[in-house]
Design an enzyme around this catalytic site. Structure first.
Site, PDB file in Angstrom:
ATOM      1  N   TYR A   1      -5.751 -30.059 -22.307  1.00 31.50           N
ATOM      2  CA  TYR A   1      -5.708 -28.759 -21.622  1.00 31.50           C
ATOM      3  C   TYR A   1      -6.346 -28.851 -20.234  1.00 31.50           C
ATOM      4  O   TYR A   1      -6.528 -27.851 -19.573  1.00 31.50           O
ATOM      5  CB  TYR A   1      -6.400 -27.687 -22.457  1.00 31.50           C
ATOM      6  CG  TYR A   1      -5.703 -27.407 -23.776  1.00 31.50           C
ATOM      7  CD1 TYR A   1      -4.501 -26.704 -23.817  1.00 31.50           C
ATOM      8  CD2 TYR A   1      -6.235 -27.853 -24.976  1.00 31.50           C
ATOM      9  CE1 TYR A   1      -3.854 -26.455 -25.024  1.00 31.50           C
ATOM     10  CE2 TYR A   1      -5.598 -27.607 -26.191  1.00 31.50           C
ATOM     11  CZ  TYR A   1      -4.405 -26.908 -26.200  1.00 31.50           C
ATOM     12  OH  TYR A   1      -3.770 -26.659 -27.397  1.00 31.50           O
TER      13      TYR A   1
ATOM     14  N   TYR B   1      -1.668 -19.431 -27.383  1.00 34.55           N
ATOM     15  CA  TYR B   1      -3.055 -19.025 -27.615  1.00 34.55           C
ATOM     16  C   TYR B   1      -4.007 -19.777 -26.687  1.00 34.55           C
ATOM     17  O   TYR B   1      -5.186 -19.453 -26.582  1.00 34.55           O
ATOM     18  CB  TYR B   1      -3.416 -19.228 -29.090  1.00 34.55           C
ATOM     19  CG  TYR B   1      -4.133 -20.511 -29.407  1.00 34.55           C
ATOM     20  CD1 TYR B   1      -5.525 -20.545 -29.560  1.00 34.55           C
ATOM     21  CD2 TYR B   1      -3.440 -21.702 -29.536  1.00 34.55           C
ATOM     22  CE1 TYR B   1      -6.189 -21.728 -29.824  1.00 34.55           C
ATOM     23  CE2 TYR B   1      -4.096 -22.887 -29.810  1.00 34.55           C
ATOM     24  CZ  TYR B   1      -5.466 -22.898 -29.949  1.00 34.55           C
ATOM     25  OH  TYR B   1      -6.117 -24.081 -30.199  1.00 34.55           O
ATOM     26  N   ARG B   2      -3.486 -20.752 -25.956  1.00 31.91           N
ATOM     27  CA  ARG B   2      -4.313 -21.613 -25.102  1.00 31.91           C
ATOM     28  C   ARG B   2      -3.356 -22.313 -24.147  1.00 31.91           C
ATOM     29  O   ARG B   2      -2.182 -22.476 -24.481  1.00 31.91           O
ATOM     30  CB  ARG B   2      -4.943 -22.647 -26.025  1.00 31.91           C
ATOM     31  CG  ARG B   2      -6.145 -23.373 -25.525  1.00 31.91           C
ATOM     32  CD  ARG B   2      -6.730 -24.118 -26.706  1.00 31.91           C
ATOM     33  NE  ARG B   2      -7.880 -24.893 -26.357  1.00 31.91           N
ATOM     34  CZ  ARG B   2      -8.540 -25.660 -27.212  1.00 31.91           C
ATOM     35  NH1 ARG B   2      -8.160 -25.757 -28.451  1.00 31.91           N
ATOM     36  NH2 ARG B   2      -9.606 -26.334 -26.836  1.00 31.91           N
TER      37      ARG B   2
END
Ligand code: ADP
Length: 532
Positions: free
Chosen positions: A94, A475-476
């Site tokens: 991420y 969600y991310r």
């Protein structure tokens, strides 16, 4: 990949040098990373773009405690230096420790690494940001405490970092944000706040109910500091799972691709009725296989793995097209009964194969996935990086999926087809938490291959767009698409993001804390939205 620092936008080299000198006076020269090998860990290790300088830091600081953090904030506010907080910065896939806004100074909290207290009877711990899952696990072992941690896929990450990002694990405490209780936060203006019962200054922790009851009195703030840029979290309480007297770890292998729907529906019923209370995992064949061997054993081509190769791989390894991994914790008689219920529930699925092993509380399973379900952190997830050979990297697409077989099948088909178009295998699975599933697909690529890296990034964007059109949200997200993800939550013309920005501007008027995180830009940097 270049790891040269980048100045904060709009700041001259001379002004930045003055700010750095002030930071150095606070933390000491060895705790300032200005470039070269010292700064390299603060670049995105798995950047899905051709040029990782899109998310390059200007420097990194490693403060020793709250007083230094507050002093850093004074300088940052005065000189308008954007900071980017990480706990240990291992949020790989991420963005790692890299900042959203290029030129930000990374505030690395790894030196705040104390386990401040653990209470075995009430089953909680209070930790600082630098404490990893490995650290907490080792501490519990060393002190003979009968408590388990809930490790995420890679055990080296920070407990606080993972919880703030709403990461998840695989035991009954798999929802990390739900197991969090109480925080100490330094706000942008240097104010130190304790949330919930922590605001009731008990003098000593021993007398405190801080890690016991999240709400406290009045408005509750903990959730405000998750996936946000409203503060720097310096302490966090978390609930730990009392070590169970026994546990079962089970795997059920399903032979056919279109079994996914019935697996999800059956599992949902078992979870909502309380038979399985942990985060069970439904792994696709490739994800299951990637933990064992690289793909060249079955397919040497560049294209997505053909069905025939997947079938051969399934046969060779004795794995399913879908593999359900679950655990049951508790009294032997109870979990034996639960185990029978689980096996009976899935038995009607043609060609399925169930395997399970019961352990006493003191025994440890061997395989990486099994160890995670037994509360033992591992790094076994990193084996996936070898799937395509070379220097492996991955970025993740993580839509939330209703725990309904039709939705799971829809998301799976959509992701598989789009990934194939971009030349990627469906490496994915679902982590089931009752009403919802975390569907995680990883685009695995060779990081030294700029073309592959860019394609992985392009694929992520296409998937997010597909998912939104079908009514799903992530969600991310990776740094690259934080703005895009935030814009997808668009009810009433983006009212949620406007609210987030109103709060941001009130708490951080100079915009020094993590500008752009999760798409929330402070007024000072709002023109950088969408810009990489
Ligand atoms: P991990 O090493 O556990 O994967 P990181 O330290 O990389 O986690 O943190 C993940 C993200 O969470 C960071 O990029 C940052 O945005 C946020 N974050 C981490 N720690 C803090 C903290 N102590 N205070 C505020 N935000 C944080």
């Amino acid at each position: 990949m270049s790891t040269d620092p980048v100045l904060p936008p709009g700041m001259s080299a001379a002004r930045f040098a003055r700010a750095l000198a002030a930071f150095e006076a606070i933390v000491g020269a060895p705790n300032v990373c200005r470039g070269g090998a010292a700064l390299a860990p603060y670049f995105d290790p798995f950047a899905p773009v051709a040029d990782a300088r899109a998310f390059a830091p200007s420097a990194a600081l490693l403060p020793a405690g709250i007083d230094e953090i507050r002093a850093i904030l004074r300088v940052a506010n005065a000189a308008r230096v954007p900071l980017w907080t990480v706990s240990t910065g291992r949020n790989f896939a991420y963005g790692g420790a890299a900042p959203r806004l290029a030129g930000s100074v990374v505030l690395d909290l790894q030196r705040l690494n104390r386990i401040l207290a653990v209470d075995e009877n009430l089953a909680w711990a209070l930790v600082e940001p630098g404490v990893s899952y490995f650290d907490l696990y080792a501490y519990l072992r060393e002190h003979g405490l009968k408590l388990w941690v809930d490790p995420p896929a890679a055990g080296w990450g920070s407990v606080i970092g993972n919880t703030l990002e709403r990461g998840f694990g695989y035991t009954a405490y798999g929802d990390h944000a739900a197991a969090q209780c109480g925080m100490e936060v330094v706000l942008a203006n240097g104010e130190v706040v304790r949330t919930g019962m922590g605001a009731l200054d008990a003098g000593t922790l021993a007398l405190s109910s801080w890690p016991l009851y999240r709400a406290g009195y009045g408005p509750s703030f903990d959730a405000l500091f998750t996936q946000s840029n409203y503060g720097i979290v310096t302490k966090m309480g978390l609930w730990l799972m009392p070590a169970p007297p026994a546990y079962v770890i089970g795997e059920i292998q399903f032979a056919h691709e279109d079994d996914l729907g019935v697996i999800v529906d059956t599992l949902r019923t078992l979870q909502l009725r309380g038979t399985i209370v942990q985060h069970a995992v439904i792994e696709g064949a490739i994800r299951r296989a990637a933990g064992i061997d690289p793909r060249t054993r079955w397919y040497a081509g560049d294209a997505p793995m053909p069905e025939a190769a997947i079938a051969a791989m399934q046969r060779d390894l004795g794995i399913g097209r879908w593999n359900l991994h679950y655990a049951l914790y508790g009294e032997p008689a109870v979990i034996d009964a639960q185990q029978r219920i689980v096996e009976r529930a899935f038995a009607p699925v043609a060609d399925s194969r169930a395997m399970a092993k019961r352990y006493t509380g003191n025994e440890e399973p061997q395989g990486g996935g099994d160890r995670n379900m037994a509360g033992i952190p591992t790094m076994s997830a990193f084996r996936m990086l070898d799937w395509r050979g070379g220097e492996g990297a991955h970025v993740d697409f993580s839509p939330l999926c209703p725990a309904d077989g039709r939705d799971a099948w829809r998301q799976y088909s959509l992701v598989k087809a789009r990934a194939a178009e971009y030349g990627f295998d469906y490496y994915g699975g679902f982590t089931a938490a009752g009403r919802a599933l975390h569907h995680v697909f990883a685009a695995i690529f060779v990081r030294t291959d700029a073309r592959q890296a860019t394609r992985a990034g392009d694929l992520l964007r296409a998937l997010m767009s597909d998912a939104r059109a079908a009514g799903y949200g992530v969600y991310r997200s990776h740094l690259l698409y934080m703005d895009y993800a935030a814009a997808q939550y668009d009810f009433n013309d983006g009212a949620l993001l406007r609210l987030a920005q109103t709060v941001k501007d009130a708490l951080d008027p100079q915009g020094v804390l993590a500008p752009g995180k999760q798409g929330v830009w402070p007024a000072a940097w709002r023109d950088r939205r969408g810009y990489t």
